[in-house]
Design a protein around this motif. Structure first.
Motif, mmCIF file in Angstrom:
data_model
loop_
_atom_site.group_PDB
_atom_site.id
_atom_site.type_symbol
_atom_site.label_atom_id
_atom_site.label_comp_id
_atom_site.label_asym_id
_atom_site.label_seq_id
_atom_site.Cartn_x
_atom_site.Cartn_y
_atom_site.Cartn_z
ATOM 1 N N ASP A 1 0.827 -1.210 0.000
ATOM 2 C CA ASP A 1 0.000 0.000 0.000
ATOM 3 C C ASP A 1 0.859 1.257 0.000
ATOM 4 O OD1 ASP A 1 -2.227 -1.653 0.079
ATOM 5 O OD2 ASP A 1 -2.624 -1.311 2.217
ATOM 6 N N ALA A 2 1.889 1.281 0.830
ATOM 7 C CA ALA A 2 2.734 2.474 0.939
ATOM 8 C C ALA A 2 3.553 2.701 -0.330
ATOM 9 C CB ALA A 2 3.657 2.349 2.146
ATOM 10 N N VAL A 3 4.141 1.649 -0.867
ATOM 11 C CA VAL A 3 4.957 1.809 -2.081
ATOM 12 C C VAL A 3 4.075 2.181 -3.266
ATOM 13 C CG1 VAL A 3 6.495 0.639 -3.714
ATOM 14 C CG2 VAL A 3 6.847 0.352 -1.251
ATOM 15 N N ARG A 4 2.911 1.536 -3.375
ATOM 16 C CA ARG A 4 1.992 1.891 -4.470
ATOM 17 C C ARG A 4 1.537 3.345 -4.368
ATOM 18 N NH1 ARG A 4 0.466 -3.551 -4.131
ATOM 19 N NH2 ARG A 4 -0.903 -3.127 -2.378
ATOM 20 N N ALA A 5 1.270 3.806 -3.162
ATOM 21 C CA ALA A 5 0.842 5.197 -2.976
ATOM 22 C C ALA A 5 1.948 6.164 -3.406
ATOM 23 C CB ALA A 5 0.455 5.448 -1.519
ATOM 24 N N GLY A 6 3.178 5.870 -3.037
ATOM 25 C CA GLY A 6 4.296 6.725 -3.446
ATOM 26 C C GLY A 6 4.502 6.707 -4.942
ATOM 27 N N TRP A 7 4.375 5.537 -5.542
ATOM 28 C CA TRP A 7 4.542 5.406 -6.978
ATOM 29 C C TRP A 7 3.410 6.130 -7.711
ATOM 30 C CZ3 TRP A 7 3.100 3.520 -11.750
ATOM 31 C CH2 TRP A 7 4.124 3.223 -12.651
ATOM 32 N N ALA A 8 2.190 6.003 -7.207
ATOM 33 C CA ALA A 8 1.045 6.687 -7.820
ATOM 34 C C ALA A 8 1.203 8.203 -7.729
ATOM 35 C CB ALA A 8 -0.261 6.245 -7.156
ATOM 36 N N GLU A 9 1.753 8.678 -6.620
ATOM 37 C CA GLU A 9 2.003 10.116 -6.474
ATOM 38 C C GLU A 9 3.025 10.586 -7.516
ATOM 39 O OE1 GLU A 9 4.095 12.682 -3.050
ATOM 40 O OE2 GLU A 9 2.362 11.505 -2.371
ATOM 41 N N LEU A 10 4.058 9.785 -7.725
ATOM 42 C CA LEU A 10 5.045 10.115 -8.767
ATOM 43 C C LEU A 10 4.371 10.103 -10.135
ATOM 44 C CD1 LEU A 10 7.974 10.660 -9.639
ATOM 45 C CD2 LEU A 10 8.304 8.161 -9.713
ATOM 46 N N TRP A 11 3.547 9.108 -10.391
ATOM 47 C CA TRP A 11 2.812 9.012 -11.652
ATOM 48 C C TRP A 11 1.969 10.270 -11.883
ATOM 49 C CZ3 TRP A 11 2.130 5.701 -15.801
ATOM 50 C CH2 TRP A 11 1.006 5.930 -16.589
ATOM 51 N N ASP A 12 1.213 10.668 -10.860
ATOM 52 C CA ASP A 12 0.346 11.840 -10.994
ATOM 53 C C ASP A 12 1.156 13.093 -11.310
ATOM 54 O OD1 ASP A 12 -1.852 10.239 -10.449
ATOM 55 O OD2 ASP A 12 -1.974 10.837 -8.339
ATOM 56 N N TRP A 13 2.282 13.266 -10.637
ATOM 57 C CA TRP A 13 3.124 14.429 -10.908
ATOM 58 C C TRP A 13 3.638 14.390 -12.345
ATOM 59 C CZ3 TRP A 13 8.049 15.425 -12.549
ATOM 60 C CH2 TRP A 13 8.463 16.752 -12.449
ATOM 61 N N LEU A 14 4.107 13.220 -12.775
ATOM 62 C CA LEU A 14 4.596 13.070 -14.153
ATOM 63 C C LEU A 14 3.478 13.340 -15.158
ATOM 64 C CD1 LEU A 14 6.790 9.894 -13.754
ATOM 65 C CD2 LEU A 14 7.593 12.142 -14.518
ATOM 66 N N GLN A 15 2.313 12.808 -14.876
ATOM 67 C CA GLN A 15 1.183 12.989 -15.791
ATOM 68 C C GLN A 15 0.905 14.478 -16.018
ATOM 69 O OE1 GLN A 15 -1.326 10.311 -16.646
ATOM 70 N NE2 GLN A 15 -3.145 11.507 -17.029
ATOM 71 N N LEU A 16 0.873 15.238 -14.938
ATOM 72 C CA LEU A 16 0.632 16.679 -15.077
ATOM 73 C C LEU A 16 1.766 17.364 -15.825
ATOM 74 C CD1 LEU A 16 -0.873 17.526 -11.585
ATOM 75 C CD2 LEU A 16 -2.072 17.427 -13.790
ATOM 76 N N ARG A 17 2.995 17.004 -15.489
ATOM 77 C CA ARG A 17 4.152 17.675 -16.106
ATOM 78 C C ARG A 17 4.318 17.308 -17.571
ATOM 79 N NH1 ARG A 17 6.267 21.323 -17.579
ATOM 80 N NH2 ARG A 17 8.217 22.213 -16.904
ATOM 81 N N LEU A 18 3.845 16.099 -17.943
ATOM 82 C CA LEU A 18 3.968 15.644 -19.331
ATOM 83 C C LEU A 18 2.760 16.028 -20.180
ATOM 84 C CD1 LEU A 18 5.544 12.145 -18.671
ATOM 85 C CD2 LEU A 18 6.657 14.076 -19.820
ATOM 86 N N GLY A 19 1.850 16.825 -19.647
ATOM 87 C CA GLY A 19 0.742 17.321 -20.444
ATOM 88 C C GLY A 19 -0.589 16.644 -20.208
ATOM 89 N N ALA A 20 -0.704 15.841 -19.177
ATOM 90 C CA ALA A 20 -1.961 15.213 -18.764
ATOM 91 C C ALA A 20 -2.522 14.227 -19.787
ATOM 92 C CB ALA A 20 -3.009 16.264 -18.401
ATOM 93 N N ASP A 21 -1.666 13.674 -20.617
ATOM 94 C CA ASP A 21 -2.090 12.637 -21.560
ATOM 95 C C ASP A 21 -1.620 11.291 -21.011
ATOM 96 O OD1 ASP A 21 -2.392 10.788 -23.628
ATOM 97 O OD2 ASP A 21 -1.796 12.215 -25.190
ATOM 98 N N PRO A 22 -2.549 10.427 -20.606
ATOM 99 C CA PRO A 22 -2.150 9.145 -20.005
ATOM 100 C C PRO A 22 -1.259 8.295 -20.912
ATOM 101 C CG PRO A 22 -4.534 9.457 -19.846
ATOM 102 C CD PRO A 22 -3.996 10.590 -20.660
ATOM 103 N N ARG A 23 -1.449 8.407 -22.227
ATOM 104 C CA ARG A 23 -0.603 7.623 -23.147
ATOM 105 C C ARG A 23 0.840 8.096 -23.108
ATOM 106 N NH1 ARG A 23 -4.704 8.554 -27.837
ATOM 107 N NH2 ARG A 23 -4.174 10.544 -26.961
ATOM 108 N N VAL A 24 1.035 9.402 -23.010
ATOM 109 C CA VAL A 24 2.390 9.945 -22.944
ATOM 110 C C VAL A 24 3.062 9.511 -21.644
ATOM 111 C CG1 VAL A 24 3.740 12.091 -22.806
ATOM 112 C CG2 VAL A 24 1.862 11.897 -24.456
ATOM 113 N N THR A 25 2.314 9.592 -20.552
ATOM 114 C CA THR A 25 2.854 9.167 -19.253
ATOM 115 C C THR A 25 3.172 7.681 -19.273
ATOM 116 O OG1 THR A 25 1.480 10.856 -18.206
ATOM 117 C CG2 THR A 25 2.479 9.213 -16.765
ATOM 118 N N THR A 26 2.277 6.879 -19.836
ATOM 119 C CA THR A 26 2.504 5.441 -19.933
ATOM 120 C C THR A 26 3.759 5.153 -20.748
ATOM 121 O OG1 THR A 26 0.153 4.962 -19.707
ATOM 122 C CG2 THR A 26 1.523 3.251 -20.726
ATOM 123 N N ASP A 27 3.910 5.808 -21.886
ATOM 124 C CA ASP A 27 5.102 5.600 -22.716
ATOM 125 C C ASP A 27 6.370 5.996 -21.969
ATOM 126 O OD1 ASP A 27 3.555 4.673 -24.794
ATOM 127 O OD2 ASP A 27 3.660 6.529 -25.968
#
Length: 178
Positions: free
Chosen positions: A121-147
Motif C-alpha cells: 500500500d505504501a509503495v503503491r501510494a508513493g509510486w502513484a504520487e510520482l505518476w500523478d506528478w509526471l502525468q501533469l508535467r507531461l501534459g496530462a495525456d495518459p498515453r504519454v505518461t505510460t510511454d
C-alpha cells in the motif's frame, strides 16, 4: 549526531543494504553495522524492519521525483520528457538507486503474497504520487505518461541486467537515458 541525523544515516544505509539484499535478504543487523550503531538503537529510531524499508523506499521515490523536478526547471514543454529521461539516466548511474527501485517491486509482490499489505500500500501510494506528478508535467495525456514510464522501466531492466550501451537491445532507445 542528533537522532534525526542518525535517522538519515540509517535511511541511506538501508537503501544500500536493501538494494543489494532485498527486503527479505537484508538484516537489520547489517543496516546497524553499516551505520555504526547497535540494533537496539536502530529500533529506537524505527519501530521495525518494515518501517526502515518504507523510509528507504520513500527516499528512493523522493530522489526520483526531485531529479525530475530539477531537470524540468525552465525547460520548454516540448523538451520536458527528454530532460527528465536524461536526468533519470544520471540518477540510476547510482546503482543503489536503480537496485532499490527494483527491490521495491519485488518487496511489494512478496509482501502482498504474504499478507503484509502495508508495504504494498505504501509503495503503491508513493509510486502513484510520482505518476500523478509526471502525468501533469507531461501534459496530462495518459498515453504519454505510460510511454514515458514504460521506457523508464525498460531502461531499469536493461541497466540492472548489465546490458552494455552498444548492445542491440538498446536499439531505438535514446542513448542519453544511460
Amino acid at each position: 549526531m542528533s537522532a534525526e541525523e542518525r535517522r538519515e544515516s540509517v535511511i541511506r544505509a538501508a537503501m544500500t543494504e536493501f538494494a543489494r539484499g532485498g527486503y527479505i535478504g537484508t538484516s537489520t543487523e547489517a543496516i546497524a553495522r553499516r551505520v555504526g550503531v547497535s540494533q537496539p538503537y536502530l529500533f529506537r529510531l524505527f519501530p521495525n524492519k518494515q518501517a526502515i524499508f518504507l523510509a528507504a523506499a520513500t527516499r528512493c521515490l523522493e530522489r526520483t521525483r526531485r531529479a525530475f523536478e530539477e531537470a524540468v526547471e525552465g525547460v520548454p514543454d516540448d523538451q520536458v520528457a527528454e530532460a527528465m529521461g536524461t536526468a533519470y539516466g544520471r540518477l540510476i548511474d547510482d546503482r543503489d538507486v536503480l537496485l532499490m527501485q527494483m527491490q521495491m517491486y519485488v518487496a511489494v509482490a512478496t509482501a502482498d503474497a504474504s499478507g503484509e499489505s502495508e508495504v504494498g500500500d505504501a509503495v503503491r501510494a508513493g509510486w502513484a504520487e510520482l505518476w500523478d506528478w509526471l502525468q501533469l508535467r507531461l501534459g496530462a495525456d495518459p498515453r504519454v505518461t505510460t510511454d514515458f514510464m514504460a521506457h523508464g522501466m525498460l531502461v531499469n531492466v536493461l541497466v540492472s541486467m548489465g546490458f552494455p550501451a552498444d548492445h542491440r537491445v538498446w536499439a531505438g532507445l535514446d542513448p542519453d537515458c544511460l
